[in-house]
Design a protein around this motif. Structure first.
Motif, PDB file in Angstrom:
ATOM      1  N   GLU A 103       0.831  -1.204   0.000  1.00  0.00           N
ATOM      2  CA  GLU A 103       0.000   0.000   0.000  1.00  0.00           C
ATOM      3  C   GLU A 103       0.870   1.259   0.000  1.00  0.00           C
ATOM      4  N   PHE A 104       1.946   1.236   0.767  1.00  0.00           N
ATOM      5  CA  PHE A 104       2.854   2.380   0.799  1.00  0.00           C
ATOM      6  C   PHE A 104       3.477   2.615  -0.571  1.00  0.00           C
ATOM      7  N   SER A 114       1.287   4.281  -3.028  1.00  0.00           N
ATOM      8  CA  SER A 114       0.802   5.609  -2.668  1.00  0.00           C
ATOM      9  C   SER A 114       1.520   6.693  -3.462  1.00  0.00           C
ATOM     10  N   GLN A 145       3.057   9.196  -2.340  1.00  0.00           N
ATOM     11  CA  GLN A 145       4.295   9.575  -1.667  1.00  0.00           C
ATOM     12  C   GLN A 145       5.497   8.789  -2.175  1.00  0.00           C
ATOM     13  N   GLU A 163       6.128   7.643  -5.248  1.00  0.00           N
ATOM     14  CA  GLU A 163       6.270   7.635  -6.704  1.00  0.00           C
ATOM     15  C   GLU A 163       7.731   7.719  -7.158  1.00  0.00           C
ATOM     16  N   ARG A 214       9.505   4.167  -6.353  1.00  0.00           N
ATOM     17  CA  ARG A 214       8.691   2.954  -6.438  1.00  0.00           C
ATOM     18  C   ARG A 214       9.393   1.854  -7.242  1.00  0.00           C
ATOM     19  N   PHE A 273       3.025   9.059   4.906  1.00  0.00           N
ATOM     20  CA  PHE A 273       2.117   7.920   4.744  1.00  0.00           C
ATOM     21  C   PHE A 273       1.602   7.426   6.093  1.00  0.00           C
ATOM     22  N   ASP A 286      -0.810   9.833   7.932  1.00  0.00           N
ATOM     23  CA  ASP A 286      -2.174   9.745   7.402  1.00  0.00           C
ATOM     24  C   ASP A 286      -2.952   8.618   8.075  1.00  0.00           C
ATOM     25  N   ARG A 287      -2.225   7.600   8.524  1.00  0.00           N
ATOM     26  CA  ARG A 287      -2.869   6.441   9.151  1.00  0.00           C
ATOM     27  C   ARG A 287      -2.675   6.415  10.667  1.00  0.00           C
TER      28      ARG A 287
END
Length: 299
Positions: free
Chosen positions: A134-135, A138, A140, A142, A145, A174, A177-178
């Motif tokens: 998931e990270f 995301s 963030q 890019e 990756r 990231f 946000d969680r």
């Protein structure tokens, strides 16, 4: 920069042939490591550290890392060091070592001593929560990756090709946000929690523990000199080690820019962490290299 024989998996302490100099490296010493940090944390329980220290005293001349850095012949010598200043090391382990008259050097990151989160702990929290894929999917992530695989995120996040500063910012964003950025608990010491003792010194481990070789020359200089300057501002000169411990400590974690910056900053000796002993003196770009070995978690 290779120096001495190496063995990536030492199950216990033994006296090597020729009795070369050795520097043990510890990180955390939790009696039981926090579950949120998973299994990738190098944690040696306090009683195990003390047993190893007793063994070192019986089989070696146990001196400070600083004293070892000043010797050309380090055969039979040993030293004990800690990285990252986990709060737990100051509760029981280091006080007991000092009671035994054993010198200790703790290599610190000035960012964490000021309350900023440690990005390697954040990586561990991410993995414990199984959020790797998931990270990486995301926005963030890019920019890196393609260099980082979900199943190897812990290792890939330390690649020189992945800028540590960029990765840290993305990871913190990231997890914030969680609401997982520190999992509700603080693991690292702050400046005012660092004890003082004639046998205890603190050394430069960079400002935020990046892979130095992943950074630009200017970014490396900022990491090295920021920690150096804050140590000078916050601690008595007698408590400051002149040594620099390379974050992660592998052969690819520093480059020529790192060595030149360290030399300009006044550092004459750097410590690597390549599970190697210290046999013959090794220098590169005017900087002396000493090797450390991660202490076995069980023996």
């Amino acid at each position: 920069m290779e120096n001495g024989s190496s063995s990536p998996h030492r199950a216990s302490l033994t006296v090597p042939d020729g009795n070369p100099g050795r520097i043990l490296l510890y990180h955390s010493t939790f009696e039981e490591a926090p579950a949120c940090l998973g299994t990738k944390l190098h944690n040696v329980r306090p009683e195990q550290v003390l047993r190893q220290a007793d063994w070192l005293q019986q089989n070696h001349d146990l001196i400070s890392a600083e004293e070892m850095a000043g010797l050309e012949d380090v055969r039979g010598k040993a030293a004990i060091t800690f990285d990252d200043a986990y709060l737990c090391i100051f509760h029981e382990t280091i006080p007991e070592l000092l009671k035994r008259g054993i010198p200790v050097t703790v290599f610190v990151n000035s960012a964490h001593l000021s309350g900023q989160p440690f990005w390697r702990d954040l990586v561990r929290i991410l993995i414990t929560n199984r959020l790797e894929a998931e990270f990486l999917a995301s926005p963030q992530a890019e920019s890196f990756r393609k260099q980082v695989r979900a199943e190897r995120l812990y290792r890939d996040s330390k690649k020189p090709a992945v800028n540590s500063g960029t990765f840290q910012k993305a990871l913190l964003s990231f997890l914030e946000d969680r609401k997982l950025q520190q999992d509700g608990e603080r693991f690292l010491a702050l400046w005012d929690e660092l004890p003082t003792h004639p046998l205890l010194r603190y050394g430069n481990h960079s400002h935020s523990h990046p892979v130095l070789s992943s950074l630009t020359r200017d970014e490396q200089e900022q990491e090295i000199t920021t920690c150096r300057d804050r140590l000078t501002q916050r601690l008595d000169t007698s408590s400051i080690s002149p040594l620099f411990a390379v974050p992660f400590g592998g052969s690819h974690d520093v480059n020529r820019d790192s060595l030149h910056t360290l030399q300009r900053s006044g550092c004459s000796t750097l410590l690597m962490s390549r599970m190697a002993y210290n046999e013959q003196p090794c220098r590169q770009e005017g900087v002396r290299i000493l090797e450390r070995e991660m202490a076995p978690e069980h023996s």
